[in-house]
Every structure is written in C-alpha cells, then in structure tokens.
Motif scaffolding. Structure first.
Motif, short mmCIF file in Angstrom:
data_model
loop_
_atom_site.label_atom_id
_atom_site.label_comp_id
_atom_site.label_asym_id
_atom_site.label_seq_id
_atom_site.Cartn_x
_atom_site.Cartn_y
_atom_site.Cartn_z
N HIS A 155 -21.16 -55.10 -18.56
CA HIS A 155 -20.49 -56.26 -19.16
C HIS A 155 -19.82 -55.89 -20.48
N PRO A 156 -18.85 -54.98 -20.45
CA PRO A 156 -18.08 -54.71 -21.67
C PRO A 156 -17.25 -55.93 -22.05
N LYS A 157 -16.88 -55.99 -23.33
CA LYS A 157 -16.03 -57.08 -23.82
C LYS A 157 -14.74 -56.47 -24.34
N ILE A 158 -13.61 -57.01 -23.90
CA ILE A 158 -12.30 -56.54 -24.35
C ILE A 158 -11.72 -57.59 -25.29
N CYS A 159 -11.44 -57.19 -26.52
CA CYS A 159 -10.95 -58.12 -27.52
C CYS A 159 -9.49 -58.46 -27.24
N PRO A 160 -9.14 -59.73 -27.09
CA PRO A 160 -7.75 -60.08 -26.80
C PRO A 160 -6.80 -59.83 -27.97
N ALA A 161 -7.34 -59.73 -29.19
CA ALA A 161 -6.49 -59.51 -30.37
C ALA A 161 -6.22 -58.03 -30.61
N THR A 162 -7.23 -57.19 -30.50
CA THR A 162 -7.08 -55.77 -30.84
C THR A 162 -6.93 -54.87 -29.62
N GLY A 163 -7.31 -55.36 -28.44
CA GLY A 163 -7.30 -54.52 -27.26
C GLY A 163 -8.48 -53.57 -27.18
N GLU A 164 -9.38 -53.60 -28.15
CA GLU A 164 -10.56 -52.74 -28.14
C GLU A 164 -11.53 -53.18 -27.04
N MET A 165 -12.24 -52.22 -26.48
CA MET A 165 -13.32 -52.53 -25.55
C MET A 165 -14.65 -52.20 -26.22
N HIS A 166 -15.53 -53.19 -26.28
CA HIS A 166 -16.86 -53.03 -26.87
C HIS A 166 -17.89 -52.98 -25.75
N PHE A 167 -18.87 -52.11 -25.88
CA PHE A 167 -19.96 -52.09 -24.90
C PHE A 167 -21.18 -51.42 -25.50
N PHE A 168 -22.26 -51.41 -24.77
CA PHE A 168 -23.47 -50.72 -25.19
C PHE A 168 -24.05 -49.99 -23.99
N GLY A 169 -24.96 -49.09 -24.27
CA GLY A 169 -25.72 -48.41 -23.23
C GLY A 169 -27.19 -48.53 -23.54
N TYR A 170 -28.00 -48.66 -22.50
CA TYR A 170 -29.45 -48.71 -22.69
C TYR A 170 -30.11 -48.01 -21.51
N GLY A 171 -31.41 -47.81 -21.62
CA GLY A 171 -32.13 -47.25 -20.49
C GLY A 171 -32.84 -45.95 -20.80
N SER A 172 -32.61 -45.41 -21.99
CA SER A 172 -33.30 -44.18 -22.34
C SER A 172 -34.80 -44.43 -22.51
N LEU A 173 -35.59 -43.45 -22.10
CA LEU A 173 -37.04 -43.54 -22.33
C LEU A 173 -37.41 -43.15 -23.76
N PHE A 174 -36.42 -42.70 -24.53
CA PHE A 174 -36.66 -42.26 -25.89
C PHE A 174 -35.76 -43.04 -26.84
N GLU A 175 -36.13 -43.12 -28.10
CA GLU A 175 -35.26 -43.76 -29.10
C GLU A 175 -34.03 -42.90 -29.36
N PRO A 176 -32.89 -43.50 -29.65
CA PRO A 176 -32.64 -44.95 -29.63
C PRO A 176 -32.55 -45.48 -28.20
N TYR A 177 -33.17 -46.62 -27.98
CA TYR A 177 -33.16 -47.21 -26.65
C TYR A 177 -31.81 -47.83 -26.31
N VAL A 178 -31.06 -48.23 -27.34
CA VAL A 178 -29.76 -48.87 -27.14
C VAL A 178 -28.75 -48.24 -28.09
N THR A 179 -27.53 -48.03 -27.61
CA THR A 179 -26.44 -47.51 -28.44
C THR A 179 -25.21 -48.38 -28.23
N TYR A 180 -24.56 -48.73 -29.33
CA TYR A 180 -23.34 -49.55 -29.30
C TYR A 180 -22.13 -48.63 -29.36
N HIS A 181 -21.12 -48.95 -28.54
CA HIS A 181 -19.91 -48.13 -28.44
C HIS A 181 -18.67 -49.01 -28.60
N ARG A 182 -17.60 -48.38 -29.07
CA ARG A 182 -16.31 -49.06 -29.17
C ARG A 182 -15.22 -48.11 -28.71
N VAL A 183 -14.31 -48.64 -27.89
CA VAL A 183 -13.18 -47.87 -27.36
C VAL A 183 -11.89 -48.50 -27.87
#
Length: 437
Positions: A155-183
C-alpha cells in the motif's frame, strides 16, 4: 507442483465458489459491451489477488494473478489474466536465507498493482515488488537499482502534489523491524530510515497527508511458535499487552523523531484517507475491534472509523462513522492526503459510498452479483469526485461469470453506464488500480 485444476472443491472458504482459483491464462480481444463506455476512459484496469496452484492454508498465501482489461476509444480491446511469475513461482526459494534474513525474491506478489515513474509493480508486503509489462508479463524483481534492501508494503502512497511515492517495509526478524522509504517522482529511491517499533508486528498499511506520514503500530504480533509449526496459518496473533498507537512524522523532516499517539486497541488493514486540518490530522480507515486472537480467520468485521490526532495537545479522538460492515475503502487518488468527500468500500453484495463531510452513505447493489474493490477513474479537468467513473469486477453467481462494471460517479446508485462481459470469472481478490494510457 499441483496445478489449480487439481485443487479440492471443498475445504477452506478461499478454495470454494468465486474465491476458488481459475486454471487458464487467457487473452481475449474485442470484449462484448452492454451500454456505452465513455470515450474519456483510456487505459488499463488491473487487479491483483491470490490464485493458488496448490492448496494453501490461508487466503493470503496464494500465488498472485493479475486480471486486466484494456479500454480505448470506447471499446474493451482485451482481457488478460496472468500469474505473476516471481523467482519462487518458477523454482523453490526458501523464505529465509541462511543468516536468518528474508529472501526478498521469494514472493507471491498477490496483493496490489501500482504504477509509478513509468513502471508497473505487483506487490506483496513480504518481498520485493515485481515489475510487469502492459501485457501483464512478468519482467522480474525490482529493487530500485539495488537501493531497496528490504520488503515493500502493498500500500504505497503517491503524493498528487509532488509525484513522490512513499512506502515502508516490514517483516525482518531483527531491528529495525520497519523502515520508511521515499521515491522521487522520477523513480529514484531517495530515503531509507528506520521506524522505532518495539516488535515485529503486522503493519499492512499506513497513511499520508500533505505534511505527514502516519505509521500504525497495532497489536497483531509475530508468533515464532506459529511460524515454526508448519501449519501454514498466518504467523501472527492478537496481543492484549502490546497496545496500539499511531506514529506521526513530518514529511519535510524525514530524519526527525516520530511522535507516537496511543489509541484504543484495534486492527486496521486499510486506510481510506488522511489529511491535515489545522493542528490536527484526520485519519479514516476500516477498523476491526480485534483480529486473529486464536487463528488467522476473519470472524470479526470492519467498520469505518475516524481518528483526529491533535498535534498540539498530544491526544487522539476516535469515533465510528457507520455501523455497517465494509472493507477495501478507496478514494479519488488525486486527493490522496487531502480532504476527500467520498470513500467507496465493499459491503454485503454492494458498494457503499460514504460522504465523509456529512456522514451519510449511499449504496449500489448488484443484485445477484457481488462486487470487488472499486477504483475511481476521473474525468478530465480539476479534481471533482462527482465527475468520473467507478470500475469494479462483479461476480454473478447465477451464471458463475464476471463482468467489469462501470458506474457514473454522478449517479452512484443508478444503472451502470457500461458492463463488459469477461471470458471467465475473476476470483475475489485484493487490490487494483486504473493506469492511464
């Protein structure tokens, strides 16, 4: 490997009726149309979902299959359905590497399909995305030129103003469990930052406004014993002790600390929308009071709720917007992160359109048919949620077949403007998108 034709007709709900997989990958041209397709509709309607080749223990585990219709010049030019041929579809791939890290090329790619920066990606939250062509052929795993080193949410989110795509990844058994990304709008992955959560929870979706991203740290927690049991059930369970909270991060300060706001325990698969309102953030989503306490089933139902996060006082107000069961809420994507008037969800054999400004709801019933998620296709011009069309695959159990139905947004409860007959049924699935030509 057993193919879909050998799957049992009885058993789990997702192997029966219109949940059951289809066997054939088809290509059919010049589909029959009842009514008139508006000539402004020009592009591809694609929807992803599980279509297992062998029996699975959970609906979420089936191999991904994309069903697509190409519309051009007022005609339905073709229908295609294709399995997403991931590396693990072709040959056996272990889910984890020898060092315990996730094998991110092992994927079913069965949850969503999105288009950004000229690339169309099939998504599942546990793995890399897989790029597909306009003809639905799989082009291979996509890791943003080696810059993505963990999974990508479906479920990435695409900003209608900037065209950027925001998303995150999760599922690692080790920290960090979640990482935020921007394209960036041009497709370059420009940001990776950890999100400070205390355990590996199931984080399916998140929210975006014009100024913020909001993470949902909710009490469905990874269960190692369940994962090691070999049962095939989802390895997550409800936790009474974990708590529930929203994490708010300013988009213009992506390396700043995340502010956390406690909420009443619940689970959210799908956000309808979120937007800034002065010193507050308003978030609207389908809320389950709890889920997966004893197993990975779906005994609970979701309803539409709203949360108002007061950034000045540090408090959250919660309220239920409707008492009917719904899922898969969608808005006009041009208003993602902005105040949207309408959210359209799947109800009981109908689509439900909530007017988020008044609290009222209207429905479109398909009679004998049952609908899947509805996607909004806008008419040309400035964003106007009443000028455009809703597209949805609709299953008719009386003939065991499916159509692509087009509804006029200005007459939501009225007769479809066009119904495109498909050459085979489309099993119930998850998410899709309209891709402009």
């Amino acid at each position: 490997m057993t193919d879909a034709s050998a799957l049992p007709a009885e058993g789990a709900f997702f192997l029966r009726g219109n949940y059951a997989p289809v066997v054939d990958e088809l290509t059919e041209y010049n589909l029959p149309v009842h009514g008139v397709i508006p000539p402004e509709i020009d592009g591809w309607y694609l929807r992803n979902g599980p279509n297992p080749r062998q029996a699975t223990a959970h609906w979420f585990a089936g191999d991904g299959m994309i069903h697509g219709v190409r519309i051009e010049d007022g005609a339905a030019k073709w229908y295609r359905n294709r399995w997403v041929r991931t590396d693990s579809f072709v040959e056996a791939f272990p889910l984890y590497n020898d060092d315990g890290s996730r094998n991110l090329r092992a994927a079913v790619a069965n949850t969503h399909v999105v288009s950004h920066a000229g690339k169309t990606l099939a998504l599942v939250e546990s793995s890399f995305p897989y790029q597909i062509s306009n003809e639905l052929e799989t082009l291979g795993a996509y890791d943003f030129g080696g810059k993505l080193t963990n999974s990508m949410t479906a479920h990435p989110k695409i900003c209608p103003a900037t065209g950027e795509m925001h998303f995150f990844g999760y599922g690692s058994l080790f920290e960090p469990y979640v990482t935020y990304h921007r394209v960036a709008e041009d497709g370059e992955l420009v940001l990776n930052r950890p999100v400070d959560v205390k355990a590996h929870t199931m984080m399916h979706d998140f929210a975006m406004t014009a100024d913020h991203v909001i993470f949902m740290d909710l009490p469905i927690v990874f269960d190692m014993e369940m994962a090691a049991s070999g049962s095939g059930d989802m390895p997550y369970r409800w936790s009474d002790s974990y708590g529930a909270r929203f994490g708010v991060l300013r988009r213009d300060q992506p390396d700043a600390a995340i502010r956390w706001f406690d909420i009443e325990p619940c689970y959210i698969f799908h956000v309808a929308n979120a937007f800034d309102d002065g010193n507050s953030i308003v978030l609207q989503a389908a809320r389950y009071p709890e889920l997966w306490r004893n197993d990975g089933g779906f005994g609970e139902q979701a309803m539409l709720w709203e949360w108002r996060i007061d950034l000045a006082s540090g408090t959250v107000r919660e309220r239920q917007l409707d008492d009917r069961a719904i899922e898969f809420p969608r808005i006009d994507d041009r208003l993602a992160g902005l105040p949207a008037r309408y959210s359209v969800s799947v109800g009981d054999a109908e689509l439900v359109r909530h007017d988020l400004s008044t609290g009222e709801a209207s429905t479109h019933s398909f009679g004998a048919g049952v609908s899947g998620e509805a996607v909004f296709v806008p008419a040309a011009g400035p964003a106007d949620e009443s000028r455009g069309w809703y597209l949805s695959y609709v299953y008719d159990p009386t003939r065991d077949g499916s159509d692509l139905v087009i509804l006029d947004a200005s007459d939501f409860g009225g007769e479809p403007v066009a119904t495109i007959a498909l050459p085979q049924r489309v099993p119930f699935g998850f998410h899709g998108n309209w891709i402009n030509r």
